[in-house]
Design a protein around this motif. Sequence first.
Motif, PDB file in Angstrom:
ATOM      1  N   VAL A  86       0.827  -1.203   0.000  1.00  0.00           N
ATOM      2  CA  VAL A  86       0.000   0.000   0.000  1.00  0.00           C
ATOM      3  C   VAL A  86       0.864   1.258   0.000  1.00  0.00           C
ATOM      4  N   VAL A  87       1.901   1.294   0.831  1.00  0.00           N
ATOM      5  CA  VAL A  87       2.788   2.459   0.865  1.00  0.00           C
ATOM      6  C   VAL A  87       3.468   2.651  -0.484  1.00  0.00           C
ATOM      7  N   ASN A  88       3.948   1.569  -1.085  1.00  0.00           N
ATOM      8  CA  ASN A  88       4.606   1.673  -2.383  1.00  0.00           C
ATOM      9  C   ASN A  88       3.646   2.182  -3.450  1.00  0.00           C
ATOM     10  N   LEU A  89       2.402   1.672  -3.441  1.00  0.00           N
ATOM     11  CA  LEU A  89       1.443   2.106  -4.449  1.00  0.00           C
ATOM     12  C   LEU A  89       1.019   3.550  -4.228  1.00  0.00           C
ATOM     13  N   LEU A  90       0.758   3.938  -2.993  1.00  0.00           N
ATOM     14  CA  LEU A  90       0.378   5.318  -2.724  1.00  0.00           C
ATOM     15  C   LEU A  90       1.483   6.279  -3.133  1.00  0.00           C
ATOM     16  N   THR A  91       2.729   5.852  -2.951  1.00  0.00           N
ATOM     17  CA  THR A  91       3.855   6.674  -3.391  1.00  0.00           C
ATOM     18  C   THR A  91       3.826   6.867  -4.899  1.00  0.00           C
ATOM     19  N   GLU A  92       3.580   5.793  -5.632  1.00  0.00           N
ATOM     20  CA  GLU A  92       3.491   5.894  -7.094  1.00  0.00           C
ATOM     21  C   GLU A  92       2.304   6.760  -7.513  1.00  0.00           C
ATOM     22  N   ASP A  93       1.220   6.714  -6.745  1.00  0.00           N
ATOM     23  CA  ASP A  93       0.000   7.445  -7.099  1.00  0.00           C
ATOM     24  C   ASP A  93       0.203   8.953  -7.162  1.00  0.00           C
ATOM     25  N   ASN A  94       1.118   9.473  -6.375  1.00  0.00           N
ATOM     26  CA  ASN A  94       1.279  10.924  -6.291  1.00  0.00           C
ATOM     27  C   ASN A  94       2.071  11.496  -7.469  1.00  0.00           C
ATOM     28  N   LEU A  95       2.103  10.782  -8.568  1.00  0.00           N
ATOM     29  CA  LEU A  95       2.881  11.157  -9.738  1.00  0.00           C
ATOM     30  C   LEU A  95       2.587  12.571 -10.258  1.00  0.00           C
ATOM     31  N   PRO A  96       1.333  13.030 -10.296  1.00  0.00           N
ATOM     32  CA  PRO A  96       1.101  14.396 -10.780  1.00  0.00           C
ATOM     33  C   PRO A  96       1.902  15.448 -10.014  1.00  0.00           C
ATOM     34  N   SER A  97       2.022  15.265  -8.702  1.00  0.00           N
ATOM     35  CA  SER A  97       2.790  16.223  -7.908  1.00  0.00           C
ATOM     36  C   SER A  97       4.278  16.139  -8.225  1.00  0.00           C
ATOM     37  N   TYR A  98       4.789  14.923  -8.459  1.00  0.00           N
ATOM     38  CA  TYR A  98       6.203  14.773  -8.789  1.00  0.00           C
ATOM     39  C   TYR A  98       6.490  15.398 -10.155  1.00  0.00           C
ATOM     40  N   HIS A  99       5.577  15.187 -11.094  1.00  0.00           N
ATOM     41  CA  HIS A  99       5.744  15.769 -12.430  1.00  0.00           C
ATOM     42  C   HIS A  99       5.805  17.293 -12.330  1.00  0.00           C
ATOM     43  N   ARG A 100       4.910  17.852 -11.527  1.00  0.00           N
ATOM     44  CA  ARG A 100       4.912  19.303 -11.336  1.00  0.00           C
ATOM     45  C   ARG A 100       6.218  19.774 -10.721  1.00  0.00           C
ATOM     46  N   ALA A 101       6.703  19.042  -9.715  1.00  0.00           N
ATOM     47  CA  ALA A 101       7.945  19.440  -9.049  1.00  0.00           C
ATOM     48  C   ALA A 101       9.118  19.429 -10.020  1.00  0.00           C
ATOM     49  N   LEU A 102       9.192  18.422 -10.872  1.00  0.00           N
ATOM     50  CA  LEU A 102      10.291  18.339 -11.832  1.00  0.00           C
ATOM     51  C   LEU A 102      10.200  19.433 -12.884  1.00  0.00           C
ATOM     52  N   THR A 103       9.005  19.648 -13.424  1.00  0.00           N
ATOM     53  CA  THR A 103       8.892  20.677 -14.469  1.00  0.00           C
ATOM     54  C   THR A 103       9.121  22.065 -13.892  1.00  0.00           C
ATOM     55  N   ASP A 104       8.716  22.297 -12.653  1.00  0.00           N
ATOM     56  CA  ASP A 104       8.992  23.592 -12.026  1.00  0.00           C
ATOM     57  C   ASP A 104      10.489  23.828 -11.885  1.00  0.00           C
ATOM     58  N   THR A 105      11.259  22.746 -11.727  1.00  0.00           N
ATOM     59  CA  THR A 105      12.700  22.870 -11.508  1.00  0.00           C
ATOM     60  C   THR A 105      13.485  22.934 -12.806  1.00  0.00           C
ATOM     61  N   VAL A 106      13.162  22.057 -13.773  1.00  0.00           N
ATOM     62  CA  VAL A 106      13.977  21.971 -14.992  1.00  0.00           C
ATOM     63  C   VAL A 106      13.255  22.441 -16.244  1.00  0.00           C
ATOM     64  N   GLY A 107      11.972  22.761 -16.139  1.00  0.00           N
ATOM     65  CA  GLY A 107      11.228  23.246 -17.288  1.00  0.00           C
ATOM     66  C   GLY A 107      10.687  22.123 -18.160  1.00  0.00           C
ATOM     67  N   ARG A 108      10.032  22.518 -19.247  1.00  0.00           N
ATOM     68  CA  ARG A 108       9.429  21.547 -20.164  1.00  0.00           C
ATOM     69  C   ARG A 108      10.010  21.650 -21.565  1.00  0.00           C
ATOM     70  N   ASP A 109      11.122  22.344 -21.675  1.00  0.00           N
ATOM     71  CA  ASP A 109      11.725  22.553 -22.987  1.00  0.00           C
ATOM     72  C   ASP A 109      12.885  21.590 -23.216  1.00  0.00           C
ATOM     73  N   SER A 110      13.299  21.490 -24.473  1.00  0.00           N
ATOM     74  CA  SER A 110      14.476  20.736 -24.908  1.00  0.00           C
ATOM     75  C   SER A 110      14.502  19.328 -24.319  1.00  0.00           C
ATOM     76  N   ALA A 111      15.714  18.825 -24.056  1.00  0.00           N
ATOM     77  CA  ALA A 111      15.863  17.445 -23.600  1.00  0.00           C
ATOM     78  C   ALA A 111      15.241  17.224 -22.227  1.00  0.00           C
ATOM     79  N   TRP A 112      15.306  18.214 -21.372  1.00  0.00           N
ATOM     80  CA  TRP A 112      14.723  18.073 -20.043  1.00  0.00           C
ATOM     81  C   TRP A 112      13.239  17.747 -20.130  1.00  0.00           C
ATOM     82  N   GLY A 113      12.510  18.499 -20.945  1.00  0.00           N
ATOM     83  CA  GLY A 113      11.081  18.276 -21.086  1.00  0.00           C
ATOM     84  C   GLY A 113      10.773  16.912 -21.660  1.00  0.00           C
ATOM     85  N   GLU A 114      11.558  16.502 -22.648  1.00  0.00           N
ATOM     86  CA  GLU A 114      11.363  15.177 -23.230  1.00  0.00           C
ATOM     87  C   GLU A 114      11.538  14.100 -22.168  1.00  0.00           C
TER      88      GLU A 114
END
Length: 315
Positions: free
Chosen positions: A74-102
């Motif tokens: 359950v802990v492992n799955l709930l961790t995976e579930d929060n993916l939208p927040s992780y995606h936001r955190a990464l794009t806020d840090t490195v952006g969505r352009d060029s290789a980083w965004g890909e």
Amino acid sequence: MTVLEDFAPSAPLVRALDPVVAVEIERHMAMAKEWMPHEYIPWAEGSNYDGIYGGDAWDPSQSPVDGVSRTALVVNLLTEDNLPSYHRALTDTVGRDSAWGEWVHRWTAEEGRHAIAMRDFLLVTRSVDPVALERERMDHMGRGFDGYAEGHVLTTMAYVSFQELATRISHRNTGKHTQDPGLDRLLQRIAADENLHMLMYRNVMAAAFDLNPDASMKAVLDIVENFQMPGNEVEGFTRRSVAIALAGIYDLRIHHDEVLSPVLRAWNVFDRTDFGPEGEKARDALAQFMAGLDAAATQFEDKRAEKAARLAARI
């Protein structure tokens, strides 16, 4: 707040590391294996739950795995579930352009597959309580993700280098602990993906060390000293983590020996000769922290062994 507040913004480093990310994407795509979640699910074992289809309500006796395994799953799955927040955190840090965004979009797609497959397997096999799982998913995702590392590319890359390896090991050991061949097979498949993700981030961070050794060393120290798994916002995470540690699925010894130490060796942090005064200071602090963690891991192992011996004596 991190120790990097007084450093230059991370945007120049993000741009400088973009060619490295592009190379790492090519390596990742050459190594990654396509797999289909539905092929890992024993669909024939499924049956209707109570509700609009009039099936049977879940009962713990139906679960093919023990209580500790259910906790870890359950802990492992709930961790995976929060993916939208992780995606936001990464794009806020490195952006969505060029290789980083890909890369961020590719990583998000692969991580999403993990949650899909895990949930399907657990519900089809009645391994966990579906009502409690859904309520916890809603609660956990409602809390979002307060990423300590996010905001600077160095702390972010340092964090995910350790976190992806920790996640790989947690999935791998959970699969073994369940003693369920099908679940173990699925979690090993997911762990293989997590290892490739770790390699991506670890290699980018290695390049960052060459670009700015002192700032990279300070970032690594900051993350190691304050490391928490992304599921730490899950309700009852501390209590559940203790149960998981007592079972040997993920504990301080594993964290020291199998997560922190190999990544630090890959970056050659204790043998580098390109640090300035700030980098040297951070490295010394890291060495002291690792020694303390090693001692704490040994203490935990001793207490766990003593507890096991007491329990055995009662039988």
